[in-house]
Scaffold this motif. Structure first.
Motif, PDB file in Angstrom:
ATOM      1  N   VAL A  48     -67.094  66.880 -72.485  1.00 61.03           N
ATOM      2  CA  VAL A  48     -66.313  65.658 -72.675  1.00 61.03           C
ATOM      3  C   VAL A  48     -66.675  64.620 -71.621  1.00 61.03           C
ATOM      4  CG1 VAL A  48     -63.967  64.719 -72.563  1.00 61.03           C
ATOM      5  CG2 VAL A  48     -64.423  66.765 -73.900  1.00 61.03           C
ATOM      6  N   LEU A  49     -66.806  65.036 -70.365  1.00 58.47           N
ATOM      7  CA  LEU A  49     -67.150  64.098 -69.306  1.00 58.47           C
ATOM      8  C   LEU A  49     -68.542  63.493 -69.506  1.00 58.47           C
ATOM      9  CD1 LEU A  49     -65.689  65.919 -66.194  1.00 58.47           C
ATOM     10  CD2 LEU A  49     -64.858  63.836 -67.269  1.00 58.47           C
ATOM     11  N   VAL A  50     -69.498  64.300 -69.870  1.00 59.43           N
ATOM     12  CA  VAL A  50     -70.854  63.787 -70.084  1.00 59.43           C
ATOM     13  C   VAL A  50     -70.887  62.856 -71.295  1.00 59.43           C
ATOM     14  CG1 VAL A  50     -73.209  64.463 -70.687  1.00 59.43           C
ATOM     15  CG2 VAL A  50     -71.983  65.690 -68.915  1.00 59.43           C
ATOM     16  N   THR A  51     -70.118  63.162 -72.325  1.00 56.69           N
ATOM     17  CA  THR A  51     -70.053  62.297 -73.493  1.00 56.69           C
ATOM     18  C   THR A  51     -69.434  60.944 -73.144  1.00 56.69           C
ATOM     19  OG1 THR A  51     -69.873  64.227 -74.924  1.00 56.69           O
ATOM     20  CG2 THR A  51     -69.215  62.111 -75.865  1.00 56.69           C
ATOM     21  N   LEU A  52     -68.385  60.958 -72.332  1.00 58.22           N
ATOM     22  CA  LEU A  52     -67.779  59.699 -71.904  1.00 58.22           C
ATOM     23  C   LEU A  52     -68.750  58.874 -71.066  1.00 58.22           C
ATOM     24  CD1 LEU A  52     -64.154  60.834 -71.030  1.00 58.22           C
ATOM     25  CD2 LEU A  52     -64.904  59.479 -72.984  1.00 58.22           C
ATOM     26  N   VAL A  53     -69.496  59.517 -70.192  1.00 59.09           N
ATOM     27  CA  VAL A  53     -70.487  58.798 -69.386  1.00 59.09           C
ATOM     28  C   VAL A  53     -71.585  58.239 -70.279  1.00 59.09           C
ATOM     29  CG1 VAL A  53     -72.235  59.084 -67.589  1.00 59.09           C
ATOM     30  CG2 VAL A  53     -69.974  60.064 -67.276  1.00 59.09           C
ATOM     31  N   SER A  54     -71.919  58.946 -71.339  1.00 59.22           N
ATOM     32  CA  SER A  54     -72.988  58.454 -72.216  1.00 59.22           C
ATOM     33  C   SER A  54     -72.595  57.169 -72.937  1.00 59.22           C
ATOM     34  CB  SER A  54     -73.392  59.529 -73.220  1.00 59.22           C
ATOM     35  OG  SER A  54     -72.342  59.772 -74.127  1.00 59.22           O
ATOM     36  N   PHE A  55     -71.297  56.936 -73.124  1.00 59.92           N
ATOM     37  CA  PHE A  55     -70.872  55.661 -73.715  1.00 59.92           C
ATOM     38  C   PHE A  55     -71.097  54.497 -72.755  1.00 59.92           C
ATOM     39  CE2 PHE A  55     -68.182  58.343 -76.546  1.00 59.92           C
ATOM     40  CZ  PHE A  55     -68.787  57.958 -77.729  1.00 59.92           C
ATOM     41  N   PHE A  56     -71.062  54.761 -71.464  1.00 53.92           N
ATOM     42  CA  PHE A  56     -71.307  53.702 -70.486  1.00 53.92           C
ATOM     43  C   PHE A  56     -72.776  53.266 -70.468  1.00 53.92           C
ATOM     44  CE2 PHE A  56     -67.394  55.551 -68.609  1.00 53.92           C
ATOM     45  CZ  PHE A  56     -66.600  54.418 -68.748  1.00 53.92           C
ATOM     46  N   VAL A  57     -73.653  54.058 -71.039  1.00 52.97           N
ATOM     47  CA  VAL A  57     -75.056  53.663 -71.147  1.00 52.97           C
ATOM     48  C   VAL A  57     -75.171  52.399 -71.996  1.00 52.97           C
ATOM     49  CG1 VAL A  57     -77.301  54.362 -72.086  1.00 52.97           C
ATOM     50  CG2 VAL A  57     -75.936  55.975 -70.763  1.00 52.97           C
ATOM     51  N   LEU A  58     -74.304  52.277 -72.984  1.00 50.83           N
ATOM     52  CA  LEU A  58     -74.346  51.099 -73.858  1.00 50.83           C
ATOM     53  C   LEU A  58     -73.914  49.828 -73.129  1.00 50.83           C
ATOM     54  CD1 LEU A  58     -72.808  52.756 -77.024  1.00 50.83           C
ATOM     55  CD2 LEU A  58     -75.221  52.313 -76.547  1.00 50.83           C
ATOM     56  N   LEU A  59     -73.205  49.967 -72.029  1.00 51.11           N
ATOM     57  CA  LEU A  59     -72.750  48.800 -71.268  1.00 51.11           C
ATOM     58  C   LEU A  59     -73.768  48.338 -70.231  1.00 51.11           C
ATOM     59  CD1 LEU A  59     -69.053  49.890 -70.692  1.00 51.11           C
ATOM     60  CD2 LEU A  59     -69.942  48.360 -72.451  1.00 51.11           C
ATOM     61  N   PRO A  61     -77.067  46.581 -68.739  1.00 49.77           N
ATOM     62  CA  PRO A  61     -77.560  45.267 -69.152  1.00 49.77           C
ATOM     63  C   PRO A  61     -78.723  45.280 -70.147  1.00 49.77           C
ATOM     64  CG  PRO A  61     -77.737  45.560 -66.767  1.00 49.77           C
ATOM     65  CD  PRO A  61     -77.126  46.778 -67.323  1.00 49.77           C
ATOM     66  N   SER A  62     -79.869  45.786 -69.775  1.00 48.50           N
ATOM     67  CA  SER A  62     -81.032  45.633 -70.641  1.00 48.50           C
ATOM     68  C   SER A  62     -81.811  46.940 -70.701  1.00 48.50           C
ATOM     69  CB  SER A  62     -81.935  44.531 -70.089  1.00 48.50           C
ATOM     70  OG  SER A  62     -83.125  44.471 -70.814  1.00 48.50           O
ATOM     71  N   PRO A  63     -82.267  47.314 -71.891  1.00 47.81           N
ATOM     72  CA  PRO A  63     -83.040  48.551 -71.989  1.00 47.81           C
ATOM     73  C   PRO A  63     -84.487  48.391 -71.514  1.00 47.81           C
ATOM     74  CG  PRO A  63     -82.772  47.594 -74.152  1.00 47.81           C
ATOM     75  CD  PRO A  63     -81.968  46.752 -73.202  1.00 47.81           C
ATOM     76  N   THR A  64     -84.903  47.186 -71.167  1.00 46.55           N
ATOM     77  CA  THR A  64     -86.300  46.974 -70.774  1.00 46.55           C
ATOM     78  C   THR A  64     -86.598  47.510 -69.377  1.00 46.55           C
ATOM     79  OG1 THR A  64     -85.774  44.775 -69.936  1.00 46.55           O
ATOM     80  CG2 THR A  64     -86.508  44.946 -72.234  1.00 46.55           C
ATOM     81  N   SER A  65     -85.565  47.670 -68.545  1.00 45.39           N
ATOM     82  CA  SER A  65     -85.815  48.118 -67.175  1.00 45.39           C
ATOM     83  C   SER A  65     -86.164  49.606 -67.104  1.00 45.39           C
ATOM     84  CB  SER A  65     -84.596  47.837 -66.298  1.00 45.39           C
ATOM     85  OG  SER A  65     -83.513  48.629 -66.730  1.00 45.39           O
ATOM     86  N   GLY A  66     -85.807  50.352 -68.081  1.00 46.78           N
ATOM     87  CA  GLY A  66     -86.095  51.783 -68.089  1.00 46.78           C
ATOM     88  C   GLY A  66     -84.941  52.625 -67.596  1.00 46.78           C
ATOM     89  N   ALA A  67     -83.925  51.995 -67.022  1.00 46.73           N
ATOM     90  CA  ALA A  67     -82.784  52.744 -66.513  1.00 46.73           C
ATOM     91  C   ALA A  67     -81.930  53.295 -67.652  1.00 46.73           C
ATOM     92  CB  ALA A  67     -81.933  51.872 -65.600  1.00 46.73           C
ATOM     93  N   ARG A  68     -81.773  52.514 -68.705  1.00 43.32           N
ATOM     94  CA  ARG A  68     -80.952  52.957 -69.830  1.00 43.32           C
ATOM     95  C   ARG A  68     -81.574  54.163 -70.534  1.00 43.32           C
ATOM     96  NH1 ARG A  68     -79.208  48.936 -74.630  1.00 43.32           N
ATOM     97  NH2 ARG A  68     -77.260  48.587 -73.547  1.00 43.32           N
ATOM     98  N   PRO A  69     -82.846  54.124 -70.913  1.00 38.75           N
ATOM     99  CA  PRO A  69     -83.430  55.324 -71.548  1.00 38.75           C
ATOM    100  C   PRO A  69     -83.464  56.529 -70.610  1.00 38.75           C
ATOM    101  CG  PRO A  69     -84.813  53.410 -71.956  1.00 38.75           C
ATOM    102  CD  PRO A  69     -83.778  52.993 -70.970  1.00 38.75           C
ATOM    103  N   ALA A  70     -83.711  56.285 -69.327  1.00 40.90           N
ATOM    104  CA  ALA A  70     -83.754  57.410 -68.383  1.00 40.90           C
ATOM    105  C   ALA A  70     -82.394  58.072 -68.263  1.00 40.90           C
ATOM    106  CB  ALA A  70     -84.233  56.922 -67.017  1.00 40.90           C
ATOM    107  N   LEU A  71     -81.341  57.282 -68.184  1.00 42.26           N
ATOM    108  CA  LEU A  71     -79.997  57.851 -68.101  1.00 42.26           C
ATOM    109  C   LEU A  71     -79.627  58.565 -69.392  1.00 42.26           C
ATOM    110  CD1 LEU A  71     -77.473  58.241 -66.426  1.00 42.26           C
ATOM    111  CD2 LEU A  71     -76.638  56.052 -67.284  1.00 42.26           C
ATOM    112  N   SER A  72     -80.021  58.020 -70.523  1.00 41.46           N
ATOM    113  CA  SER A  72     -79.729  58.670 -71.811  1.00 41.46           C
ATOM    114  C   SER A  72     -80.399  60.033 -71.903  1.00 41.46           C
ATOM    115  CB  SER A  72     -80.201  57.790 -72.965  1.00 41.46           C
ATOM    116  OG  SER A  72     -79.524  56.571 -72.974  1.00 41.46           O
TER     117      SER A  72
END
Length: 89
Positions: A48-59, A61-72
């Motif tokens: 449940v905690l990891v799923t909740l954190v995964s929703f914050f990935v959508l918040l 800023p930009s997927p171009t930096s590579g941080a969003r895919p790496a966190l996902s």
């Protein structure tokens, strides 16, 4: 994780029309209870905690930096690891 509450065994001899000798049948009944606290703290809460954190990935800023895919990917690997560890114990 499991607690054995009661056991019961029954022995029967069944006779069938095809054969004159009896067929022994043993019926074993087990009543077991799961330790819910262990199950919740080891499986449900981390997922449940990891799923909740995964929703914050959508918040983020930009997927171009590579941080969003790496966190996902990291969160998906975390979920897979929790399932693997839970299946081994």
């Amino acid at each position: 994780e499991w607690k054995l509450v009661t056991t019961r065994s029954i022995w029967k001899d069944l006779y069938y029309t095809c054969c004159p000798e009896p067929f022994p049948v043993i019926i074993v009944e087990l009543e077991i209870h799961r330790a819910t606290r262990t199950y919740f703290s080891g499986m449900i809460a981390p997922i449940v905690l990891v799923t909740l954190v995964s929703f914050f990935v959508l918040l983020m800023p930009s997927p171009t930096s590579g941080a969003r895919p790496a966190l996902s990917v990291t969160l998906m690997l975390t979920i897979a690891t929790v399932y693997f560890v839970a299946s081994q114990s």
